[in-house]
Write a protein that holds these residues in place. Structure first.
Motif, PDB file in Angstrom:
ATOM      1  N   GLU A  24       0.920  -1.377   0.071  1.00  0.00           N
ATOM      2  CA  GLU A  24       0.186   0.106  -0.175  1.00  0.00           C
ATOM      3  C   GLU A  24       1.156   1.426  -0.512  1.00  0.00           C
ATOM      4  N   MET A  25       1.541   1.432   0.885  1.00  0.00           N
ATOM      5  CA  MET A  25       2.726   2.124   1.322  1.00  0.00           C
ATOM      6  C   MET A  25       3.537   2.803  -0.339  1.00  0.00           C
ATOM      7  N   LEU A  26       3.992   1.418  -1.416  1.00  0.00           N
ATOM      8  CA  LEU A  26       4.550   1.311  -2.899  1.00  0.00           C
ATOM      9  C   LEU A  26       3.297   2.430  -3.276  1.00  0.00           C
ATOM     10  N   ARG A  27       1.774   2.234  -3.264  1.00  0.00           N
ATOM     11  CA  ARG A  27       1.157   2.585  -3.802  1.00  0.00           C
ATOM     12  C   ARG A  27       1.331   4.019  -4.165  1.00  0.00           C
ATOM     13  N   HIS A  28       0.770   4.432  -3.041  1.00  0.00           N
ATOM     14  CA  HIS A  28       0.966   5.471  -2.456  1.00  0.00           C
ATOM     15  C   HIS A  28       1.758   6.660  -2.691  1.00  0.00           C
ATOM     16  N   MET A  29       3.349   5.879  -2.741  1.00  0.00           N
ATOM     17  CA  MET A  29       4.348   6.294  -3.544  1.00  0.00           C
ATOM     18  C   MET A  29       4.334   6.358  -5.137  1.00  0.00           C
ATOM     19  N   GLY A  30       4.154   5.308  -5.906  1.00  0.00           N
ATOM     20  CA  GLY A  30       3.964   5.471  -7.194  1.00  0.00           C
ATOM     21  C   GLY A  30       2.893   6.586  -7.577  1.00  0.00           C
ATOM     22  N   GLN A  31       1.614   6.592  -7.135  1.00  0.00           N
ATOM     23  CA  GLN A  31       0.575   7.922  -6.797  1.00  0.00           C
ATOM     24  C   GLN A  31       1.284   8.996  -7.105  1.00  0.00           C
ATOM     25  N   ALA A  32       2.069   8.981  -6.003  1.00  0.00           N
ATOM     26  CA  ALA A  32       2.717  10.820  -5.351  1.00  0.00           C
ATOM     27  C   ALA A  32       3.618  11.304  -7.008  1.00  0.00           C
ATOM     28  N   ILE A  33       4.170  10.385  -7.761  1.00  0.00           N
ATOM     29  CA  ILE A  33       5.317  10.570  -7.860  1.00  0.00           C
ATOM     30  C   ILE A  33       4.845  10.534  -9.653  1.00  0.00           C
ATOM     31  N   SER A  34       3.722   9.720  -9.905  1.00  0.00           N
ATOM     32  CA  SER A  34       3.204   9.946 -11.028  1.00  0.00           C
ATOM     33  C   SER A  34       2.162  11.502 -10.992  1.00  0.00           C
ATOM     34  N   ALA A  35       1.657  11.776 -10.256  1.00  0.00           N
ATOM     35  CA  ALA A  35       1.423  13.195 -10.237  1.00  0.00           C
ATOM     36  C   ALA A  35       1.833  14.210 -10.070  1.00  0.00           C
ATOM     37  N   ALA A  52      -2.451  18.956  -4.896  1.00  0.00           N
ATOM     38  CA  ALA A  52      -2.748  18.129  -3.997  1.00  0.00           C
ATOM     39  C   ALA A  52      -2.826  16.652  -4.447  1.00  0.00           C
ATOM     40  N   THR A  53      -2.848  15.681  -5.101  1.00  0.00           N
ATOM     41  CA  THR A  53      -2.962  14.448  -5.460  1.00  0.00           C
ATOM     42  C   THR A  53      -1.309  14.317  -4.365  1.00  0.00           C
ATOM     43  N   PHE A  54      -0.234  15.227  -4.847  1.00  0.00           N
ATOM     44  CA  PHE A  54       0.934  14.552  -4.808  1.00  0.00           C
ATOM     45  C   PHE A  54       0.977  14.662  -3.250  1.00  0.00           C
ATOM     46  N   ASP A  55       0.127  15.781  -2.616  1.00  0.00           N
ATOM     47  CA  ASP A  55       0.854  16.109  -1.184  1.00  0.00           C
ATOM     48  C   ASP A  55      -0.011  15.187  -0.316  1.00  0.00           C
ATOM     49  N   GLU A  56      -1.153  14.500  -0.775  1.00  0.00           N
ATOM     50  CA  GLU A  56      -2.457  13.190  -0.366  1.00  0.00           C
ATOM     51  C   GLU A  56      -1.393  12.018  -0.139  1.00  0.00           C
ATOM     52  N   HIS A  57      -0.568  11.551  -1.878  1.00  0.00           N
ATOM     53  CA  HIS A  57      -0.447  10.382  -1.453  1.00  0.00           C
ATOM     54  C   HIS A  57       0.679  10.581  -1.279  1.00  0.00           C
ATOM     55  N   SER A  58       1.295  11.824  -1.088  1.00  0.00           N
ATOM     56  CA  SER A  58       2.920  12.313   0.159  1.00  0.00           C
ATOM     57  C   SER A  58       2.735  11.717   1.332  1.00  0.00           C
ATOM     58  N   LYS A  59       1.879  11.660   1.922  1.00  0.00           N
ATOM     59  CA  LYS A  59       1.828  11.884   2.589  1.00  0.00           C
ATOM     60  C   LYS A  59       1.654  10.115   3.153  1.00  0.00           C
ATOM     61  N   ALA A  60       0.227  10.136   3.033  1.00  0.00           N
ATOM     62  CA  ALA A  60      -0.375   8.743   2.985  1.00  0.00           C
ATOM     63  C   ALA A  60       1.159   8.207   3.302  1.00  0.00           C
ATOM     64  N   ALA A  61       2.445   7.864   2.274  1.00  0.00           N
ATOM     65  CA  ALA A  61       3.188   7.082   1.954  1.00  0.00           C
ATOM     66  C   ALA A  61       4.189   7.226   3.399  1.00  0.00           C
ATOM     67  N   TYR A  62       4.484   8.761   3.764  1.00  0.00           N
ATOM     68  CA  TYR A  62       5.331   8.504   5.075  1.00  0.00           C
ATOM     69  C   TYR A  62       4.630   8.564   5.854  1.00  0.00           C
ATOM     70  N   THR A  63       2.992   7.816   6.293  1.00  0.00           N
ATOM     71  CA  THR A  63       1.885   7.705   7.416  1.00  0.00           C
ATOM     72  C   THR A  63       2.677   6.327   6.861  1.00  0.00           C
ATOM     73  N   GLY A  64       2.684   5.408   6.345  1.00  0.00           N
ATOM     74  CA  GLY A  64       3.350   4.238   5.875  1.00  0.00           C
ATOM     75  C   GLY A  64       4.532   3.304   6.323  1.00  0.00           C
ATOM     76  N   VAL A  65       5.541   4.529   6.399  1.00  0.00           N
ATOM     77  CA  VAL A  65       6.672   4.445   6.372  1.00  0.00           C
ATOM     78  C   VAL A  65       7.210   4.672   7.971  1.00  0.00           C
TER      79      VAL A  65
END
Length: 174
Positions: A24-35, A52-65
């Motif tokens: 799930e964390m890697l999915r969020h990272m991928g979404q952040a990068i694609s944004a 906004a998409t980048f912020d949302e997914h990068s925060k979710a990835a950071y929380t996952g880490v």
């Protein structure tokens, strides 16, 4: 209050949760990068929407880490409590029985006067292998891959040979 005993099955479930959390964390990272890059197929999203998409997914990835680190730390503590791994690397102390030079030992107390010198302690790293990276060594050897490839080729030959023989016996002669 009595503490609840955690079974090996519980530990395996926790590790499975950690594994799915990584996906799930890697999915969020991928979404952040694609944004970060504009995608012409999506009708050209505005810069604000991509941010906004980048912020949302990068925060979710950071929380996952952060969650991953906490869960892995808990697993390490559990292994330490079970006595499977040591909390700290063991220390090796080396003693030398060689006598010091006569002038150095004369008139001074301590271990040198007794004929034993304590050498600086060394921490055991990598299970006593020091800086040798076994993973690196294993990645350089391909003996297993070559053997597996030859086994698979042999198996494929046998299957093809059996199929040819089956076709030849099932075709009517004539």
């Amino acid at each position: 209050m009595a503490s609840q005993e955690i079974t090996p099955a519980d530990r395996i479930r926790e590790l499975n949760d950690i594994s799915s959390g990584i996906a799930e964390m890697l999915r969020h990272m991928g979404q952040a990068i694609s944004a970060l890059a504009p995608n012409p197929d999506e009708g050209g999203e505005s810069m604000a929407a991509r941010k906004a998409t980048f912020d949302e997914h990068s925060k979710a990835a950071y929380t996952g880490v952060q969650a991953f680190q906490a869960k892995m730390r808990r697993q390490a503590y559990a292994l330490e409590e079970a006595g499977i791994i040591a909390a700290e690397a063991p220390v090796i102390r080396v003693k030398s029985n060689q006598p010091q030079a006569q002038g150095a030992a004369a008139g001074r107390g301590g271990p040198a006067a007794a004929g034993a010198q304590v050498v600086e302690a060394e921490r055991v790293t990598n299970g006593g292998l020091g800086n040798l990276d076994v993973g690196w060594l294993n990645s350089r050897g391909n003996k297993v891959a070559v053997e597996m490839e030859s086994e698979l080729l042999q198996e494929a030959r046998e299957l093809l040979q059996a199929e040819l023989e089956r076709k030849q016996t099932s075709e009517p002669a004539g």
